[in-house]
Motif scaffolding. Structure first.
Motif, PDB file in Angstrom:
ATOM      1  N   LEU A 284      27.721 -29.702  38.043  1.00  0.00           N
ATOM      2  CA  LEU A 284      29.008 -29.728  38.729  1.00  0.00           C
ATOM      3  C   LEU A 284      29.438 -28.344  39.193  1.00  0.00           C
ATOM      4  O   LEU A 284      30.113 -28.203  40.215  1.00  0.00           O
ATOM      5  CB  LEU A 284      30.072 -30.340  37.813  1.00  0.00           C
ATOM      6  CG  LEU A 284      29.959 -31.853  37.605  1.00  0.00           C
ATOM      7  CD1 LEU A 284      30.808 -32.297  36.424  1.00  0.00           C
ATOM      8  CD2 LEU A 284      30.367 -32.600  38.875  1.00  0.00           C
ATOM      9  N   GLN A 285      29.055 -27.312  38.455  1.00  0.00           N
ATOM     10  CA  GLN A 285      29.379 -25.947  38.860  1.00  0.00           C
ATOM     11  C   GLN A 285      28.731 -25.620  40.210  1.00  0.00           C
ATOM     12  O   GLN A 285      29.272 -24.827  40.985  1.00  0.00           O
ATOM     13  CB  GLN A 285      28.896 -24.958  37.790  1.00  0.00           C
ATOM     14  CG  GLN A 285      29.094 -23.495  38.126  1.00  0.00           C
ATOM     15  CD  GLN A 285      30.538 -23.052  37.948  1.00  0.00           C
ATOM     16  OE1 GLN A 285      31.381 -23.849  37.518  1.00  0.00           O
ATOM     17  NE2 GLN A 285      30.824 -21.804  38.272  1.00  0.00           N
ATOM     18  N   LYS A 286      27.594 -26.236  40.490  1.00  0.00           N
ATOM     19  CA  LYS A 286      26.875 -25.970  41.738  1.00  0.00           C
ATOM     20  C   LYS A 286      27.343 -26.861  42.883  1.00  0.00           C
ATOM     21  O   LYS A 286      26.978 -26.626  44.028  1.00  0.00           O
ATOM     22  CB  LYS A 286      25.373 -26.165  41.530  1.00  0.00           C
ATOM     23  CG  LYS A 286      24.771 -25.220  40.513  1.00  0.00           C
ATOM     24  CD  LYS A 286      23.250 -25.243  40.553  1.00  0.00           C
ATOM     25  CE  LYS A 286      22.682 -26.537  40.047  1.00  0.00           C
ATOM     26  NZ  LYS A 286      21.191 -26.509  39.982  1.00  0.00           N
ATOM     27  N   HIS A 287      28.124 -27.894  42.570  1.00  0.00           N
ATOM     28  CA  HIS A 287      28.540 -28.861  43.584  1.00  0.00           C
ATOM     29  C   HIS A 287      30.059 -29.025  43.510  1.00  0.00           C
ATOM     30  O   HIS A 287      30.577 -29.934  42.848  1.00  0.00           O
ATOM     31  CB  HIS A 287      27.816 -30.191  43.375  1.00  0.00           C
ATOM     32  CG  HIS A 287      26.325 -30.084  43.491  1.00  0.00           C
ATOM     33  ND1 HIS A 287      25.662 -30.162  44.694  1.00  0.00           N
ATOM     34  CD2 HIS A 287      25.365 -29.860  42.548  1.00  0.00           C
ATOM     35  CE1 HIS A 287      24.357 -30.016  44.495  1.00  0.00           C
ATOM     36  NE2 HIS A 287      24.155 -29.834  43.198  1.00  0.00           N
ATOM     37  N   VAL A 430      30.896 -22.471  34.488  1.00  0.00           N
ATOM     38  CA  VAL A 430      29.603 -22.075  33.942  1.00  0.00           C
ATOM     39  C   VAL A 430      29.238 -20.718  34.516  1.00  0.00           C
ATOM     40  O   VAL A 430      29.354 -20.477  35.723  1.00  0.00           O
ATOM     41  CB  VAL A 430      28.519 -23.121  34.272  1.00  0.00           C
ATOM     42  CG1 VAL A 430      27.168 -22.711  33.697  1.00  0.00           C
ATOM     43  CG2 VAL A 430      28.920 -24.481  33.718  1.00  0.00           C
ATOM     44  N   ASP A 431      28.807 -19.820  33.636  1.00  0.00           N
ATOM     45  CA  ASP A 431      28.546 -18.440  34.063  1.00  0.00           C
ATOM     46  C   ASP A 431      27.429 -18.332  35.087  1.00  0.00           C
ATOM     47  O   ASP A 431      27.463 -17.485  35.964  1.00  0.00           O
ATOM     48  CB  ASP A 431      28.200 -17.568  32.851  1.00  0.00           C
ATOM     49  CG  ASP A 431      29.384 -17.389  31.913  1.00  0.00           C
ATOM     50  OD1 ASP A 431      30.525 -17.417  32.405  1.00  0.00           O
ATOM     51  OD2 ASP A 431      29.163 -17.230  30.698  1.00  0.00           O
ATOM     52  N   SER A 432      26.422 -19.154  34.998  1.00  0.00           N
ATOM     53  CA  SER A 432      25.286 -19.071  35.909  1.00  0.00           C
ATOM     54  C   SER A 432      24.904 -20.458  36.372  1.00  0.00           C
ATOM     55  O   SER A 432      24.944 -21.424  35.610  1.00  0.00           O
ATOM     56  CB  SER A 432      24.079 -18.422  35.217  1.00  0.00           C
ATOM     57  OG  SER A 432      22.934 -18.504  36.045  1.00  0.00           O
ATOM     58  N   THR A 433      24.554 -20.564  37.639  1.00  0.00           N
ATOM     59  CA  THR A 433      24.089 -21.847  38.153  1.00  0.00           C
ATOM     60  C   THR A 433      22.578 -21.867  38.331  1.00  0.00           C
ATOM     61  O   THR A 433      22.023 -22.777  38.919  1.00  0.00           O
ATOM     62  CB  THR A 433      24.759 -22.162  39.511  1.00  0.00           C
ATOM     63  OG1 THR A 433      24.491 -21.084  40.432  1.00  0.00           O
ATOM     64  CG2 THR A 433      26.252 -22.330  39.357  1.00  0.00           C
ATOM     65  N   GLU A 434      21.904 -20.834  37.842  1.00  0.00           N
ATOM     66  CA  GLU A 434      20.441 -20.850  37.871  1.00  0.00           C
ATOM     67  C   GLU A 434      19.933 -21.929  36.909  1.00  0.00           C
ATOM     68  O   GLU A 434      20.618 -22.291  35.959  1.00  0.00           O
ATOM     69  CB  GLU A 434      19.899 -19.479  37.464  1.00  0.00           C
ATOM     70  CG  GLU A 434      20.241 -18.368  38.443  1.00  0.00           C
ATOM     71  CD  GLU A 434      19.721 -18.652  39.841  1.00  0.00           C
ATOM     72  OE1 GLU A 434      18.574 -19.120  39.963  1.00  0.00           O
ATOM     73  OE2 GLU A 434      20.476 -18.424  40.809  1.00  0.00           O
ATOM     74  N   GLY A 449      21.207 -21.009  26.726  1.00  0.00           N
ATOM     75  CA  GLY A 449      21.847 -19.981  27.537  1.00  0.00           C
ATOM     76  C   GLY A 449      22.835 -20.481  28.560  1.00  0.00           C
ATOM     77  O   GLY A 449      23.111 -19.784  29.542  1.00  0.00           O
ATOM     78  N   VAL A 450      23.373 -21.690  28.371  1.00  0.00           N
ATOM     79  CA  VAL A 450      24.387 -22.200  29.294  1.00  0.00           C
ATOM     80  C   VAL A 450      25.758 -21.828  28.736  1.00  0.00           C
ATOM     81  O   VAL A 450      26.286 -22.492  27.840  1.00  0.00           O
ATOM     82  CB  VAL A 450      24.273 -23.724  29.479  1.00  0.00           C
ATOM     83  CG1 VAL A 450      25.261 -24.205  30.545  1.00  0.00           C
ATOM     84  CG2 VAL A 450      22.858 -24.110  29.856  1.00  0.00           C
ATOM     85  N   THR A 451      26.305 -20.750  29.224  1.00  0.00           N
ATOM     86  CA  THR A 451      27.590 -20.249  28.725  1.00  0.00           C
ATOM     87  C   THR A 451      28.665 -20.391  29.790  1.00  0.00           C
ATOM     88  O   THR A 451      28.385 -20.519  30.987  1.00  0.00           O
ATOM     89  CB  THR A 451      27.482 -18.774  28.314  1.00  0.00           C
ATOM     90  OG1 THR A 451      27.113 -17.994  29.454  1.00  0.00           O
ATOM     91  CG2 THR A 451      26.430 -18.588  27.230  1.00  0.00           C
ATOM     92  N   GLY A 452      29.907 -20.355  29.357  1.00  0.00           N
ATOM     93  CA  GLY A 452      31.009 -20.466  30.294  1.00  0.00           C
ATOM     94  C   GLY A 452      32.335 -20.401  29.591  1.00  0.00           C
ATOM     95  O   GLY A 452      32.435 -19.977  28.430  1.00  0.00           O
TER      96      GLY A 452
END
Length: 469
Positions: A284-287, A430-434, A449-452
């Protein structure tokens, strides 16, 4: 690929075992078979690659022993459904047995007492739907309280945070209260012990349990046994939790049996449900448009008391849940072994051989799904859920056939309740969308490593939370 010498040695030593299997495609084995493909790689990625390279069935070699990787819906249907009695679960039953009681459905064998235990499971009872409907409100309160406790934290590791949130929601539904922290710690130790056996490279007899394992197991199941004793002594006819309902509907169960049933819920669903939540918010962070639509639907739901009926009418939340399970299923490998020599795909597979069933390739098959690698919840609208129901050929996050996860409907309800409750209150940044690193824990994909952080949307508690408390 193994070099020429390695392949020659394999053929010299084990070439006779390849006879009768020549019709199956697959990588060339070396002295160790094809296990080298799995070294340093996620098994689900390897199985998905086999699907792309070799099609629906791939012959691999675990040392000198043949094994199959299935990416074909028709063959998977045979193994998991129409011919299921010929194939038992793989080694997972023995691997997790010390942590999960032997009398639970989770590890029962099809050819022994699985059918009897399935019929007796609370999630198979005629009152199950009524019980499930009664859990949405209590779970919403529990999840909302967890959200409030996380607001203001600068950086949250979402995997353990949402795991703890999910465990509390499960416990509220199971016994009407949140899980005490020491009991959660015991649960995690039991899971770690089972995971060590699942991932062991040695025979299980050489894998020792962690320090304090026996005491942790006694305390974990003892917690539920004590809840059962207390509830039996002080009957509450209005209580809606699973324990209270089982005491009314299934009085033949003793306290230990109740404890084992309730405790097994956690191993069957806490890791998979929380992992799916992490994947959903990562996507969702990417969309942004999908996230905004989720927030709007969640805000509408928050205007009145949340019920199972209203939740099931929230089609965008349902679509996000389904798309998360399609793109990032928590369980991506199912294993089976033939109980006797079995003919499959035109060859005879020896008894005890490993069969790996992958859903990752089929969930992302570009010949079936439009923009298969894209997170697109809209594919589930306008008949999408009916076209590809849970347990169908290209969508089986809970498995297929009669032995598909008995708690699937409950997990979906928890997932949708969490999405609605969280999105109404906060935006999960979310800190990173990679792409996040994916590990493996207790048979479930483990996001790493999914932080936010949680950014509040509203300053006060919505009416639905107050009314359902």
């Amino acid at each position: 690929m193994p070099n020429l010498l390695s392949r020659s040695v394999f053929n010299l030593l084990f070439g006779s075992r390849r006879k009768g299997l020549e019709s199956l495609p697959g990588p060339q084995p070396g002295i160790l078979g094809t296990v080298g493909d799995f070294i340093g790689a996620s098994p689900w990625d390897v199985c998905a690659r086999y699907g792309r390279e070799y099609g629906g069935i791939t012959l691999i070699w675990m040392g000198p022993s043949p094994a199959l990787v299935l990416n074909d819906p028709a063959l998977i249907e045979q193994v998991l459904d129409s011919r299921r009695m010929e194939f038992e679960k793989g080694a997972i039953s023995d691997q997790i047995r010390p942590s999960v009681p032997h009398d639970t459905l989770f590890i029962a064998k099809l050819n022994e007492d699985w059918a009897e235990k399935r019929r007796a499971d609370p999630f198979e009872q005629p009152w199950y739907e009524d019980w499930l409907a009664a859990q949405v409100g209590p779970m919403q309160v529990s999840i909302a309280e967890a959200v409030e406790s996380l607001i203001g934290q600068a950086s949250i590791d979402l995997t353990p945070a949402l795991r703890r949130m999910t465990a509390d929601a499960f416990t509220v539904a199971a016994v009407g209260e949140k899980l005490p922290e020491p009991v959660f710690v015991d649960f995690m130790l039991l899971a770690q012990a089972a995971d060590a056996r699942i991932q062991a490279k040695l025979p299980l007899k050489f894998v020792s349990p962690p320090k304090g394992f026996e005491a942790a197991r006694a305390r974990f199941y003892g917690y539920f046994a004590e809840r059962a004793r207390a509830a039996r002594q002080a009957r509450n006819p209005s209580a809606v939790d699973l324990l209270s309902r089982m005491l009314r509907e299934m009085p033949q169960l003793d306290d230990l049996a109740l404890a084992h049933i309730l405790g097994a819920l956690y191993f069957g669903g806490v890791f998979s449900t929380s992992t799916t939540l992490v994947g959903a918010f990562h996507q969702l962070q990417k969309h942004a448009a999908a996230e905004e639509r989720l927030a709007a639907e969640a805000a509408t739901l928050a205007e009145a008391r949340l019920t199972l009926e209203r939740l099931r009418g929230a089609h965008w939340i349902e679509a996000i849940a389904y798309e998360s399970m399609r793109l990032l299923p928590a369980v991506r490998i199912f294993t089976r072994t033939p109980v006797a020599d079995a003919k499959l795909a035109g060859v005879t597979l020896p008894a005890g051989s490993l069969i790996m069933i992958s859903n990752q390739h089929l969930h992302r098959d570009p010949s079936y799904w439009r923009d298969a690698d894209t997170f697109d919840p809209s594919r589930w609208l306008d008949g999408g859920v009916a076209r590809d129901p849970l347990g169908s050929g290209h969508f089986f996050p809970f498995g297929r056939g009669p032995r598909a996860c008995v708690g699937g409907a409950f997990a979906v309800a928890v997932l949708q309740t969490a999405l609605a409750t969280i999105a109404a209150r906060v935006k999960v940044h979310v800190d990173s969308t990679e792409p996040f690193e994916e590990g493996f824990f207790f048979g479930v994909v483990l996001p790493k490593g999914v932080t936010g952080k949680l950014v509040p949307r509203v300053a006060s508690r919505p009416t639905s939370l107050v009314e359902s408390a």
